[in-house]
Scaffold this motif. Sequence first.
Motif, PDB file in Angstrom:
ATOM      1  N   GLY A  90      -7.104 -13.205   4.917  1.00 17.50           N
ATOM      2  CA  GLY A  90      -6.649 -12.268   5.939  1.00 17.50           C
ATOM      3  C   GLY A  90      -6.702 -10.792   5.603  1.00 17.50           C
ATOM      4  O   GLY A  90      -6.013  -9.989   6.242  1.00 17.50           O
ATOM      5  N   TYR A  91      -7.531 -10.379   4.637  1.00 14.82           N
ATOM      6  CA  TYR A  91      -7.613  -8.958   4.291  1.00 14.82           C
ATOM      7  C   TYR A  91      -8.457  -8.183   5.302  1.00 14.82           C
ATOM      8  O   TYR A  91      -9.347  -8.738   5.948  1.00 14.82           O
ATOM      9  N   GLN A 172      -9.393  -3.089  -1.281  1.00 13.25           N
ATOM     10  CA  GLN A 172      -8.214  -2.283  -1.615  1.00 13.25           C
ATOM     11  C   GLN A 172      -8.312  -0.890  -1.000  1.00 13.25           C
ATOM     12  O   GLN A 172      -7.318  -0.338  -0.506  1.00 13.25           O
ATOM     13  N   ALA A 173      -9.519  -0.315  -1.043  1.00 12.02           N
ATOM     14  CA  ALA A 173      -9.710   1.046  -0.530  1.00 12.02           C
ATOM     15  C   ALA A 173      -9.481   1.139   0.970  1.00 12.02           C
ATOM     16  O   ALA A 173      -9.280   2.235   1.501  1.00 12.02           O
ATOM     17  N   ALA A 174      -9.492   0.010   1.664  1.00 10.34           N
ATOM     18  CA  ALA A 174      -9.164   0.015   3.092  1.00 10.34           C
ATOM     19  C   ALA A 174      -7.661   0.185   3.314  1.00 10.34           C
ATOM     20  O   ALA A 174      -7.228   0.474   4.430  1.00 10.34           O
ATOM     21  N   TYR A 175      -6.881   0.014   2.243  1.00 13.89           N
ATOM     22  CA  TYR A 175      -5.428   0.219   2.297  1.00 13.89           C
ATOM     23  C   TYR A 175      -5.034   1.504   1.568  1.00 13.89           C
ATOM     24  O   TYR A 175      -4.381   2.375   2.128  1.00 13.89           O
ATOM     25  N   ASP A 176      -5.415   1.599   0.292  1.00 18.15           N
ATOM     26  CA  ASP A 176      -5.070   2.768  -0.525  1.00 18.15           C
ATOM     27  C   ASP A 176      -5.952   2.754  -1.767  1.00 18.15           C
ATOM     28  O   ASP A 176      -5.876   1.820  -2.568  1.00 18.15           O
ATOM     29  N   ARG A 249      -1.751  -9.895  -0.281  1.00 16.41           N
ATOM     30  CA  ARG A 249      -2.182  -9.126   0.898  1.00 16.41           C
ATOM     31  C   ARG A 249      -1.019  -8.334   1.485  1.00 16.41           C
ATOM     32  O   ARG A 249      -1.171  -7.153   1.839  1.00 16.41           O
ATOM     33  N   LYS A 250       0.136  -8.959   1.598  1.00 18.19           N
ATOM     34  CA  LYS A 250       1.301  -8.259   2.143  1.00 18.19           C
ATOM     35  C   LYS A 250       1.660  -7.049   1.280  1.00 18.19           C
ATOM     36  O   LYS A 250       2.078  -6.008   1.801  1.00 18.19           O
ATOM     37  N   LEU A 251       1.496  -7.189  -0.027  1.00 19.35           N
ATOM     38  CA  LEU A 251       1.769  -6.062  -0.917  1.00 19.35           C
ATOM     39  C   LEU A 251       0.814  -4.910  -0.627  1.00 19.35           C
ATOM     40  O   LEU A 251       1.243  -3.757  -0.490  1.00 19.35           O
ATOM     41  N   TRP A 252      -0.489  -5.203  -0.501  1.00 16.47           N
ATOM     42  CA  TRP A 252      -1.454  -4.133  -0.230  1.00 16.47           C
ATOM     43  C   TRP A 252      -1.206  -3.492   1.134  1.00 16.47           C
ATOM     44  O   TRP A 252      -1.407  -2.284   1.300  1.00 16.47           O
ATOM     45  N   GLU A 253      -0.742  -4.250   2.093  1.00 19.80           N
ATOM     46  CA  GLU A 253      -0.416  -3.665   3.396  1.00 19.80           C
ATOM     47  C   GLU A 253       0.710  -2.644   3.272  1.00 19.80           C
ATOM     48  O   GLU A 253       0.722  -1.626   3.972  1.00 19.80           O
ATOM     49  N   ARG A 254       1.642  -2.885   2.368  1.00 23.37           N
ATOM     50  CA  ARG A 254       2.756  -1.957   2.166  1.00 23.37           C
ATOM     51  C   ARG A 254       2.369  -0.762   1.301  1.00 23.37           C
ATOM     52  O   ARG A 254       3.125   0.209   1.224  1.00 23.37           O
ATOM     53  N   PRO A 271       3.491   4.980  -1.349  1.00 25.80           N
ATOM     54  CA  PRO A 271       4.203   3.851  -1.945  1.00 25.80           C
ATOM     55  C   PRO A 271       3.789   3.534  -3.382  1.00 25.80           C
ATOM     56  O   PRO A 271       2.638   3.722  -3.787  1.00 25.80           O
ATOM     57  N   THR A 272       4.763   3.029  -4.125  1.00 32.42           N
ATOM     58  CA  THR A 272       4.596   2.595  -5.508  1.00 32.42           C
ATOM     59  C   THR A 272       4.644   1.075  -5.543  1.00 32.42           C
ATOM     60  O   THR A 272       5.543   0.466  -4.964  1.00 32.42           O
ATOM     61  N   TRP A 273       3.717   0.451  -6.248  1.00 30.74           N
ATOM     62  CA  TRP A 273       3.557  -0.996  -6.093  1.00 30.74           C
ATOM     63  C   TRP A 273       4.767  -1.798  -6.556  1.00 30.74           C
ATOM     64  O   TRP A 273       5.143  -2.784  -5.906  1.00 30.74           O
ATOM     65  N   VAL A 274       5.416  -1.421  -7.654  1.00 25.93           N
ATOM     66  CA  VAL A 274       6.561  -2.197  -8.132  1.00 25.93           C
ATOM     67  C   VAL A 274       7.719  -2.108  -7.135  1.00 25.93           C
ATOM     68  O   VAL A 274       8.382  -3.110  -6.834  1.00 25.93           O
ATOM     69  N   ILE A 275       7.954  -0.918  -6.597  1.00 27.92           N
ATOM     70  CA  ILE A 275       9.046  -0.738  -5.640  1.00 27.92           C
ATOM     71  C   ILE A 275       8.760  -1.500  -4.350  1.00 27.92           C
ATOM     72  O   ILE A 275       9.640  -2.172  -3.789  1.00 27.92           O
TER      73      ILE A 275
END
Length: 499
Positions: A90-91, A172-176, A249-254, A271-275
């Motif tokens: 689903g990416y 990934q670049a499609a998100y950040d 995927r949900k993480l990359w969306e955030r 956004p910071t990935w750990v947070i």
Amino acid sequence: MALFACEPAVDARQPTAVSREEALRPTDTNSNLLWRYASGDTVESVANDGGTFRVHFTRAGLNAVPDAAFASQVEDVYEEVGALYHGPLGYRLPLSDVNVAPNGGDERFDVYLLDFAGQADGAFRVDQCPPNLVDRCIGYVVQENDFAGYGYPSLVVATRILGSHEYFHAVQAAYDSDQNVVVSEGTAVWATERFDPSTSDFEHFVGGYLSDTGRSIDNAPIGPVPAFAYGSAIFFKFLTERHDDALIRKLWERLENGQGAPSEPMDQANPTWVIQLDALLKSDYQSSFAAEFREFAKWNLFTGSAADPTQSYANGAAYAAVTMNTVQLPYLEEIARYYYASTQYYFATAQGRSQVTAQLVNHPGTPVDDTEDLTLWLAVRRNGKNEQLTQVTGGQTVDISGAAVVVAVVNTRRGKVGTASTQRPGFCLGTPEEVATCATLIRGDLSDAGAEIDAGVETDAGVEPPPPPMGCGCGMGGEPLALLALALTLLFTRGARNA
């Protein structure tokens, strides 16, 4: 399947690094791109009718592919990769290059086969980042043209590894495109394993993390992409084995700018990935980063010859064993150092002991309890396997008669956004009597021994930390308690001076 040819420009320049804003492609031989075709190359391309990808290649010269069939195989692999990423997983698709000039001939995603001369084997390159999208970027992949001398078992296996990894960077670049190297490389290695677990790429890399678990997982070493970042794929593998593939995927969306969780208002804009992972685990999985990281530290005890798929990774036997600090009992570390989101592992043989325990000790006078949010896992290591795995919360012991003890100290105390917390308690390991004496010395005699008291929580703010000190240990056998206390005091004083 269609073939296209284009005549190259003339006069190649010396290669230099390309900036993020240059809308240039390897077919522009007058560019300063690091990887590009030579002025004499005739570049063709292949694409499946209705496909998503176009593969560019040349049949002669330094950049020549083994044959045109290989270019078609590359295209087929990328189509298979894309079908997984944009189908079941689903990416998003990478951003379209339809408005980029040159763009490889059409809006399909472009892959260029070029000679890397053994310096690398593939890369995702950015064309441009539209200013209205803020860190969401358009790009393409360059890949080794023939893998001669690289040691891959076959051209197809090499392409399956490279294609699934580098194309995931395009996703990934499609998100950040500006995230921490740990989450970008770690999830790309995870994606390759998800695409084709028969390859050994994941198993090859995870040792980069398992040999350096004392480092914060969100603080990779400075410099070129380190083994630690690739190896952190094991954390994302852990998360998906524990939960589901959708978590990544949900993480990359955030992680898209402005899409951070409302529960973390200071981390929404960039956004910071750990947070964001912590917020995601709380909202969708009834967990937290702290809870998962504690469990992750436990799972890593079951790697290599100590693997046990009933308690840890399904394929843990294929992973490198986690690196441990080998110490002697009784062991005293008067000022240990535990970084946020890290784990220190210890190993010690019994040396005639039976019941052993471990304890973290807060230093007197510190304004913040340095033992808070630290977790102690204790286990017996017998014949290479773990037994009696126990969380120590107040004196719990394990029987290591004729065996060894392993300990994991896990720090999950999060600092403010953009900072990392370091805790410096005392650490004791031995029989209950030895540990009680050790704790008494730390609580009562540390200041008299000339040690400098730490303020409790150290804020590193992203500064590269030095390696944690090893402390000091001693082997006492069955000496009387008074002699043990004297010996520990002497060792403690020496350790305090070296802290």
